[in-house]
Scaffold this motif. Structure first.
Motif, PDB file in Angstrom:
ATOM      1  N   UNK A  44      39.481 -17.509 -26.503  1.00 13.01           N
ATOM      2  CA  UNK A  44      39.819 -18.455 -25.114  1.00 13.01           C
ATOM      3  C   UNK A  44      41.778 -19.195 -25.610  1.00 13.01           C
ATOM      4  N   UNK A  45      40.865 -19.704 -26.682  1.00 15.12           N
ATOM      5  CA  UNK A  45      42.492 -20.846 -26.698  1.00 15.12           C
ATOM      6  C   UNK A  45      43.780 -20.012 -27.344  1.00 15.12           C
ATOM      7  N   UNK A  46      43.442 -19.017 -27.743  1.00 16.04           N
ATOM      8  CA  UNK A  46      44.875 -17.936 -27.862  1.00 16.04           C
ATOM      9  C   UNK A  46      45.205 -17.415 -25.879  1.00 16.04           C
ATOM     10  N   UNK A  47      45.048 -16.552 -25.446  1.00 14.47           N
ATOM     11  CA  UNK A  47      45.298 -15.940 -23.908  1.00 14.47           C
ATOM     12  C   UNK A  47      45.931 -17.465 -23.362  1.00 14.47           C
ATOM     13  N   UNK A  48      45.657 -18.685 -23.424  1.00 16.13           N
ATOM     14  CA  UNK A  48      45.823 -19.917 -22.900  1.00 16.13           C
ATOM     15  C   UNK A  48      47.173 -20.328 -23.490  1.00 16.13           C
ATOM     16  N   UNK A  49      46.896 -20.028 -24.979  1.00 21.78           N
ATOM     17  CA  UNK A  49      48.828 -20.586 -25.691  1.00 21.78           C
ATOM     18  C   UNK A  49      49.658 -19.167 -25.299  1.00 21.78           C
ATOM     19  N   UNK A  86      48.838 -11.831 -41.658  1.00 25.45           N
ATOM     20  CA  UNK A  86      49.214 -11.824 -40.580  1.00 25.45           C
ATOM     21  C   UNK A  86      50.476 -12.404 -40.243  1.00 25.45           C
ATOM     22  N   UNK A  87      51.527 -13.491 -41.611  1.00 27.84           N
ATOM     23  CA  UNK A  87      52.587 -13.803 -41.234  1.00 27.84           C
ATOM     24  C   UNK A  87      52.860 -12.941 -41.228  1.00 27.84           C
ATOM     25  N   UNK A  88      52.662 -11.978 -42.225  1.00 24.31           N
ATOM     26  CA  UNK A  88      53.920 -10.808 -43.333  1.00 24.31           C
ATOM     27  C   UNK A  88      53.818  -9.647 -42.184  1.00 24.31           C
ATOM     28  N   UNK A 147      45.827 -13.909 -33.283  1.00 23.87           N
ATOM     29  CA  UNK A 147      44.479 -14.748 -33.990  1.00 23.87           C
ATOM     30  C   UNK A 147      44.359 -14.152 -35.647  1.00 23.87           C
ATOM     31  N   UNK A 148      44.451 -14.026 -36.147  1.00 26.14           N
ATOM     32  CA  UNK A 148      43.445 -14.240 -37.785  1.00 26.14           C
ATOM     33  C   UNK A 148      42.381 -14.099 -37.911  1.00 26.14           C
TER      34      UNK A 148
END
Length: 715
Positions: free
Chosen positions: A377-382, A424-426, A435-436
Motif C-alpha cells: 500500500x505504501x509503495x503504491x502511494x509513494x 535492490x540497490x545494485x 520493494x525489497x
C-alpha cells in the motif's frame, strides 16, 4: 554446484579468535613408514591427542588453495598451519570437558553464522534467507557426481565444527563473567580518589650516566628463569645474511626500452614487422602474446590509472597511444580503447521498514501477511507521488526514521547490510523506488543518489626491466668473493665486512623452522636457507650461498646461534629484555645506596642523588606520576601513612621515595550499574585471547616435525 564452488573460493579456516594463513608441505607416507616403527602418521601431540599426517596435509592443502585464489604466496605458512591444529585440539578438548556436543541439527542450524557464510551474500537469496536446502542438495549430489568437491566439503566441515566449538565454548564461558557490586564500587573508588604526594625520583637513565652498568648474559638468563612461561621458546636459529640483488644495469634498462619500442613502433618478429602495438586490430591478443602484464578487459576509474598516464588520458582520443614510460620495474606503452560513464558502486538511499512478528530485531505485532499488505500500500502511494515518501516515514519500524528522513547513508556492495537490500540497490538507478524483503522485514527503498563517473578501458603493453646474464654474473662474483672472505670468521667480522662494503645486511636472530620466510627478504630461497640452518650437521659460524630463482639475486647466510626447544637463549632476546634488566640492575644499586644512607626526609634523599623534590596527584585507576606510568608508586601512595616517608619503591622509570600529603575524592560520572556493565564487557572481550593463551602455555605439546623433516631429507 554454485554454492560448493563458492566454498572453494572462500575456504577460510578461522577458529574463533584464530585467523591464520597457511602453506602446504606434504610429507610422503612411504618415507614415514621407513623412518618410524610405530605411528608413522603422527606429527605431534596435544595433551596426548595425536595430530596426524592426514590432518596436517588436509589443513595445508585447503590453505594452499585459498592462498592461490587470493594471489598470495603459498610458501612460508607451515608454522601457522601447525598453530591452527594445536589450537583446534585445545578448543575441542575444552569443549568436550564442558559436556558440550555438536549434533547434526546444531551444525546445520548454526552454519549460517560461520564466517565463511555470514560474510558472503552469495549464500543468501534476495530476501536474505540462507540457502541451506540448496547447499545440502548440492553436497548430496556431489557425493555421487563430483567426489573431489565432496571430499573438499568434508575437510571444510571439520574446520567449521572447530569454529562452532570455539564460538559455543567461549559464549558459554563469557556468559558467566559478571562484576559484583563491591567490585564496581571499589573500581569507582580507585577512579575517583586522588592522592597528593611529594616524591623524590632517582631516574634510571640519569643515574646510569654516572653509574655505568653492563647487562651480562647471566643477568638476562636470570630474568628469563624468573619468567619461564613468558620466555618459553620453540627451536629456532639465529641467522644473519648479506643480500646481493641482481639489479638491472643501465645497459639492461636500455635493452628493455629498445625491446618495447620495437613492439610499439616496428612490429613483432612473428609478423615480420607488419603488426605493431599502434596498428594492431586485436589489442587484447597482441598484449597477451607480447606483454609481461596480462590484458585487463575491465573499465577502470582515474585513480586506477598508472601515474605516468593520469594527466594525459582525460583529453586523449580513442586509439591514442602513450609511452614508453617507466612504472616501477616496467616500461609501459598504453592505448586508450574506450571511455564510458559508469554508475558508481556507492549508493545513497532511504527506506521505510515494515517489520512483522518474528522478523530480526522486530518488536512489531503484525503478521507477515499484514506487513506485506501495508508495504504494498505504501509503495503504491509513494510510486504515484514520491513526495509522500516522507509522509509515510512515521509508519517505519526503524528507530528515528523520521528524524533521519529514512536515510541509511552511503553503501557499497561490501557494506554490512542485509543481502536483499544491497541486491535492490545494485539493480536500480537514482530516483527508483521499489520493494525489497530481508530478514528485518519489508523495505520501501528510494535510491537518492548514485553518481556516475567516467571510466576507461586501456590496453597496456609492458616489459619487465630484468638483469642480464652479464649483470647476474657480476653479482655472483661479488657474493662469492664475500663468502670466501668471511668463511671461518666470527659473526662480528661477517657483519663488519658487509657493512663496510655497504652490502644489504640483516640479522633476524630468531627464525623458526617452519616460518618459511626470512624477515626482510621474502624470496623463493628463504625456506631453503632456513632448512639449511636447521640441518643437524650445521654449526655456529657456517656460511653458504644461495641463488634466488628468476632474479639472479644471491644470499650469503651465516649461522649466528642455535636455540633448542626450552627457555629462550638470552642473547637472542637481548633487544627485547635488556632495557628491563638494565633498569633492575640500576634499581638494585640505587636501593643499596638509599638503604645505606638511611635518609630521614625527601630533602636529604634529593640532595644525596643530585635531584629535586616533586609533587603530583596520583590515583590507582590511572597511575601516572608526572607523565610516567607507575602503578607501584600509586599503590604505595595509598598504602602509606600520611606525612610519613615511604620505603623505596622500584618503579618503571626510577626508584621513588614518597610522602603522602592528602587524599581527596573527585566524583566522576557513572553509577555502579554502568561501571559494572563496562567492566563485564571489557573482561569478556579480553577473556578469549587470555584463555586461549593460558591453554596453550599449560598444554603438553609435542612437535615431531623437525625430526620428520631431517630424517626425510636423509632418505
Amino acid at each position: 554446484m554454485a554454492i560448493l564452488g563458492e566454498i572453494r573460493k572462500r575456504s577460510w579456516l578461522l577458529l574463533g579468535v584464530i585467523a591464520l594463513g597457511l602453506f602446504a608441505f606434504l610429507f610422503n607416507a612411504d618415507t614415514f613408514d621407513k623412518i618410524f616403527e610405530k605411528n608413522p602418521n603422527v606429527f605431534g601431540k596435544v595433551n596426548g591427542e595425536d595430530i596426524t599426517r592426514d590432518e596436517y596435509n588436509d589443513q595445508l592443502m585447503i590453505m594452499q588453495q585459498q592462498a592461490q585464489q587470493q594471489g598470495q604466496p603459498i610458501k612460508g605458512l607451515e608454522e601457522q598451519a601447525w598453530q591452527i591444529l594445536v589450537q583446534s585440539k585445545l578448543i575441542k578438548q575444552q569443549f568436550e570437558k564442558s559436556g558440550l556436543t555438536i549434533t547434526d541439527d546444531i551444525f546445520w542450524s548454526q552454519l549460517q553464522y560461520d564466517p565463511m557464510f555470514a560474510q558472503n551474500q552469495q549464500f543468501y537469496d534476495e530476501k536474505g534467507n540462507f540457502k541451506l536446502n540448496e547447499l545440502k542438495s548440492q553436497i548430496e549430489k556431489s557425493q555421487a557426481e563430483r567426489p573431489e568437491d565432496y571430499a573438499f566439503w568434508l575437510k571444510n566441515k571439520k574446520a567449521i565444527e572447530y569454529r562452532m566449538m570455539a564460538r559455543m565454548l567461549f559464549g558459554n564461558i563469557t556468559s558467566g563473567i559478571t562484576t559484583s557490586k563491591k567490585e564496581a564500587e571499589l573500581m569507582i573508588k580507585f577512579r575517583d580518589e586522588m592522592a597528593n604526594i611529594d616524591f623524590v625520583k632517582v631516574d634510571y637513565l640519569e643515574f646510569s650516566k654516572k653509574n655505568d652498568v653492563k647487562v651480562t648474559t647471566q643477568d638476562l638468563a636470570d630474568y628469563i628463569k624468573k619468567h619461564p612461561t613468558r620466555f618459553k621458546a620453540t627451536a629456532s636459529r639465529n641467522i644473519a645474511y648479506a643480500y646481493f640483488p641482481a639489479a638491472p644495469s643501465a645497459q639492461d634498462d636500455a635493452a628493455t626500452l629498445a625491446e618495447i619500442n620495437k613492439l610499439y613502433l616496428k612490429g613483432t618478429d612473428a609478423s615480420n614487422g607488419a603488426e605493431n602495438f599502434q596498428n594492431t586490430t586485436n589489442d587484447s591478443m597482441f598484449v597477451e602474446l607480447n606483454s609481461d602484464v596480462p590484458f585487463i578487459p575491465q573499465y577502470v576509474s582515474p585513480n586506477q590509472i598508472p601515474a605516468g598516464l593520469k594527466d594525459k588520458i582525460a583529453t586523449a582520443t580513442i586509439g591514442q597511444t602513450f609511452g614508453p614510460y617507466k612504472e616501477q620495474t616496467l616500461y609501459v606503452v598504453s592505448k586508450l580503447l574506450d571511455r564510458q560513464m559508469k554508475p558508481s558502486d556507492s549508493v545513497s538511499s532511504s527506506h521505510i521498514l515494515i517489520a512483522y512478528k518474528g522478523a530480526e530485531r522486530s518488536q512489531a505485532t503484525r503478521s507477515k501477511e499484514e506487513a506485506k499488505a501495508l508495504a504494498d500500500k505504501i509503495l503504491a502511494e509513494v510510486k504515484s507521488n514520491p513526495a509522500k515518501f516522507n509522509e509515510n516515514l512515521k509508519q517505519s519500524d526503524e528507530p528515528n526514521a523520521v528524524e533521519r528522513n529514512g536515510s541509511v547513508g552511503w553503501t557499497t556492495p561490501q557494506s554490512s547490510f542485509a543481502p536483499g537490500y544491497l541486491s535492490f540497490l545494485a539493480a536500480h538507478k537514482k530516483g527508483d523506488i521499489g520493494l525489497a524483503e530481508t530478514n528485518f522485514g519489508y523495505h520501501i527503498i528510494k535510491v537518492d543518489e548514485r553518481p556516475e563517473s567516467i571510466k576507461y578501458k586501456i590496453a597496456h603493453l609492458a616489459k619487465n626491466i630484468k638483469a642480464s646474464d652479464k649483470t647476474e654474473n657480476q653479482v655472483l662474483t661479488q657474493a662469492t668473493r664475500f663468502i670466501q672472505q668471511t668463511q671461518g670468521k666470527s659473526f662480528n667480522q661477517f657483519k663488519n665486512l658487509a657493512e663496510k662494503n655497504k652490502y644489504r645486511f640483516d640479522n633476524p636472530k630468531t627464525v623458526g623452522r617452519f616460518q618459511g620466510n626470512l624477515p626482510g627478504i621474502g624470496t623463493d630461497k628463504d625456506a631453503e636457507v632456513i632448512a639449511w640452518a636447521f640441518d643437524k650437521k650445521r654449526e655456529i659460524g657456517d656460511t653458504d650461498i644461495f641463488t634466488v630463482e628468476g632474479t639472479g639475486d644471491r644470499i650469503v647466510a651465516y649461522v649466528v646461534g642455535k636455540q633448542d626447544e626450552g627457555l629462550a637463549d638470552p642473547e637472542t632476546v637481548r633487544d627485547q629484555i635488556e632495557p628491563i634488566v638494565k633498569n633492575k640492575v640500576l634499581a638494585k644499586k640505587i636501593l643499596e645506596k638509599i638503604n645505606a644512607g638511611k635518609y630521614a626526609s625527601l630533602d636529604q634523599a634529593a640532595k644525596a642523588f643530585g635531584t629535586t623534590k616533586g609533587n603530583a596527584d596520583v590515583n590507582l585507576f590511572n597511575p601516572s606520576v608526572n607523565g610516567a606510568m607507575e602503578p607501584r608508586v600509586a599503590g604505595a601512595a595509598f598504602g602509606a601513612a600520611a606525612n610519613k616517608l615511604s620505603q623505596p619503591i622500584e618503579g618503571m622509570t626510577g626508584v621513588y621515595l614518597v610522602v603522602k600529603k592528602s587524599v581527596k575524592t573527585n566524583k566522576l560520572p557513572g553509577d555502579v550499574k554502568q561501571i559494572s556493565e563496562s567492566i563485564t564487557q571489557q573482561n569478556s572481550q579480553q577473556f578469549t585471547g587470555a584463555f586461549m593463551k593460558s591453554l596453550q602455555d599449560n598444554a603438553d605439546i609435542k612437535d615431531f616435525r623437525i625430526d620428520v623433516w631431517d630424517k626425510t631429507a636423509q632418505q
